[in-house]
Design a protein around this motif. Structure first.
Motif, short mmCIF file in Angstrom:
data_model
loop_
_atom_site.label_atom_id
_atom_site.label_comp_id
_atom_site.label_asym_id
_atom_site.label_seq_id
_atom_site.Cartn_x
_atom_site.Cartn_y
_atom_site.Cartn_z
N TYR A 154 54.26 11.94 81.40
CA TYR A 154 53.33 11.65 80.30
C TYR A 154 53.44 12.69 79.18
O TYR A 154 53.54 12.35 78.00
N LEU A 155 53.46 13.97 79.58
CA LEU A 155 53.56 15.04 78.58
C LEU A 155 54.90 15.00 77.85
O LEU A 155 54.96 15.23 76.64
N GLY A 156 55.98 14.70 78.58
CA GLY A 156 57.29 14.61 77.96
C GLY A 156 57.37 13.47 76.97
O GLY A 156 57.87 13.64 75.84
N TYR A 157 56.88 12.31 77.36
CA TYR A 157 56.87 11.14 76.48
C TYR A 157 56.03 11.43 75.23
O TYR A 157 56.44 11.12 74.11
N ASP A 158 54.86 12.01 75.44
CA ASP A 158 53.97 12.32 74.32
C ASP A 158 54.61 13.34 73.38
O ASP A 158 54.46 13.24 72.16
N SER A 159 55.33 14.31 73.94
CA SER A 159 55.97 15.34 73.14
C SER A 159 57.05 14.74 72.23
O SER A 159 57.19 15.13 71.07
N ILE A 160 57.81 13.78 72.75
CA ILE A 160 58.87 13.13 71.96
C ILE A 160 58.27 12.16 70.95
O ILE A 160 58.65 12.16 69.77
N LYS A 161 57.33 11.36 71.39
CA LYS A 161 56.73 10.34 70.53
C LYS A 161 56.00 10.97 69.35
O LYS A 161 56.06 10.47 68.20
N ASN A 162 55.30 12.07 69.61
CA ASN A 162 54.48 12.70 68.56
C ASN A 162 55.09 14.01 68.07
O ASN A 162 54.36 14.94 67.70
N ALA A 163 56.42 14.08 68.08
CA ALA A 163 57.11 15.31 67.66
C ALA A 163 56.78 15.69 66.22
O ALA A 163 56.73 16.88 65.88
N ASP A 164 56.53 14.69 65.37
CA ASP A 164 56.26 14.97 63.95
C ASP A 164 54.77 15.07 63.65
O ASP A 164 54.37 15.20 62.50
N LYS A 165 53.95 15.02 64.71
CA LYS A 165 52.50 15.08 64.51
C LYS A 165 51.94 16.39 65.07
O LYS A 165 52.57 17.07 65.85
N ASP A 166 50.71 16.68 64.66
CA ASP A 166 49.99 17.87 65.15
C ASP A 166 50.75 19.17 64.90
O ASP A 166 50.66 20.12 65.69
N ILE A 167 51.52 19.23 63.82
CA ILE A 167 52.20 20.47 63.45
C ILE A 167 51.36 21.18 62.41
O ILE A 167 51.12 20.66 61.32
N THR A 168 50.88 22.36 62.76
CA THR A 168 50.01 23.12 61.86
C THR A 168 50.80 24.28 61.24
O THR A 168 51.34 25.10 61.98
N PRO A 169 50.88 24.34 59.90
CA PRO A 169 51.55 25.49 59.26
C PRO A 169 50.93 26.80 59.71
O PRO A 169 49.74 26.85 60.04
N SER A 170 51.73 27.85 59.72
CA SER A 170 51.26 29.13 60.25
C SER A 170 50.09 29.71 59.46
O SER A 170 49.34 30.54 59.98
N ASN A 171 49.91 29.26 58.21
CA ASN A 171 48.82 29.79 57.39
C ASN A 171 47.57 28.89 57.43
O ASN A 171 46.62 29.10 56.68
N GLU A 172 47.58 27.86 58.30
CA GLU A 172 46.43 26.98 58.42
C GLU A 172 45.89 27.00 59.85
O GLU A 172 46.60 27.37 60.78
#
Length: 222
Positions: free
Chosen positions: A92-110
């Motif tokens: 589940y975690l592996g699938y979620d990591s690949i599927k949402n690779a472009d999501k939930d990325i927070t810039p280091s200054n945010e």
């Protein structure tokens, strides 16, 4: 035995198991992969949340051993279901990591929007595996039996503290490196790290599934 000798023995036990904890945390495992991924995507705190989840399971196993459940945890009927449960969680975690690779990325200054509990929960899921049980039973089996014979549980507590300290140092060191690296990585690079991490988690899932099948076969052959 005087106080100085007693302190020397305590320190020797602590350092020995501190190094064991550090050594066992060094190899790249599912926890390390998930910590690195969350640290890159959402910062130090969320990577640390995964590590805390893993250490929570470790602490629960230590308490189980302390109260005499080592023989129960070693039973095939207890360990075998955990292989398939662990495989499911990691898949589940592996699938979620690949599927949402472009999501939930927070810039280091945010500030990250993802909840601390969700990444802590991931750490709990990843740490549920018979491999973890086998490690704790094998590492503390001799110390535990000795403490029962001598009616002195102090050596067990010191050994447990040493291992947990070693794991803690590894996690903090890893996440410190990840935090620095995150500042110079582009969003695209972090996405690819998330995809690679997902593939590795799926690989661990397949390994758990393989061990589950092997354990079932061995059980029926007996």
């Amino acid at each position: 035995m005087n106080n100085l000798e007693a302190k020397g023995i305590v320190m020797e036990i602590y350092l020995k198991y501190f190094l064991i904890g550090l050594a066992i945390a060094m190899p790249v495992g599912a926890i390390t992969v998930e910590m690195t991924k969350q640290g890159l995507k959402n910062g130090f705190v969320h990577g640390w949340a995964v590590g805390l989840g893993g250490m929570t399971i470790d602490l629960m196993l230590i308490l189980a051993l302390y109260f005499g459940f080592a023989s129960v945890l070693a039973l095939p009927y207890i360990q075998i279901p955990l292989w398939i449960v662990g495989a499911g969680f990691l898949a589940y975690l592996g699938y979620d990591s690949i599927k949402n690779a472009d999501k939930d990325i927070t810039p280091s200054n945010e500030r990250a929007q993802k909840s601390f509990f969700s990444t802590y929960r991931n750490g709990l899921f990843v740490a549920v595996s018979p491999g973890n049980l086998v490690f704790w039973i094998s590492v503390f089996g001799a110390v535990l039996s000795q403490s029962y014979i001598s009616s002195n549980t102090g050596s067990f507590v010191v050994a447990a503290s040493g291992v947990m300290s070693g794991i803690l140092l590894h996690d903090l060191g890893l996440l410190s490196i990840v935090s620095v690296t995150r500042k110079v990585m582009s969003r695209r690079m972090i996405q690819w790290v998330s995809v690679i991490a997902g593939m590795m988690l799926l690989g661990f899932s397949l390994y758990f599934l393989y061990e589950f099948v092997v354990s079932i076969i061995q059980l029926f052959e007996k």
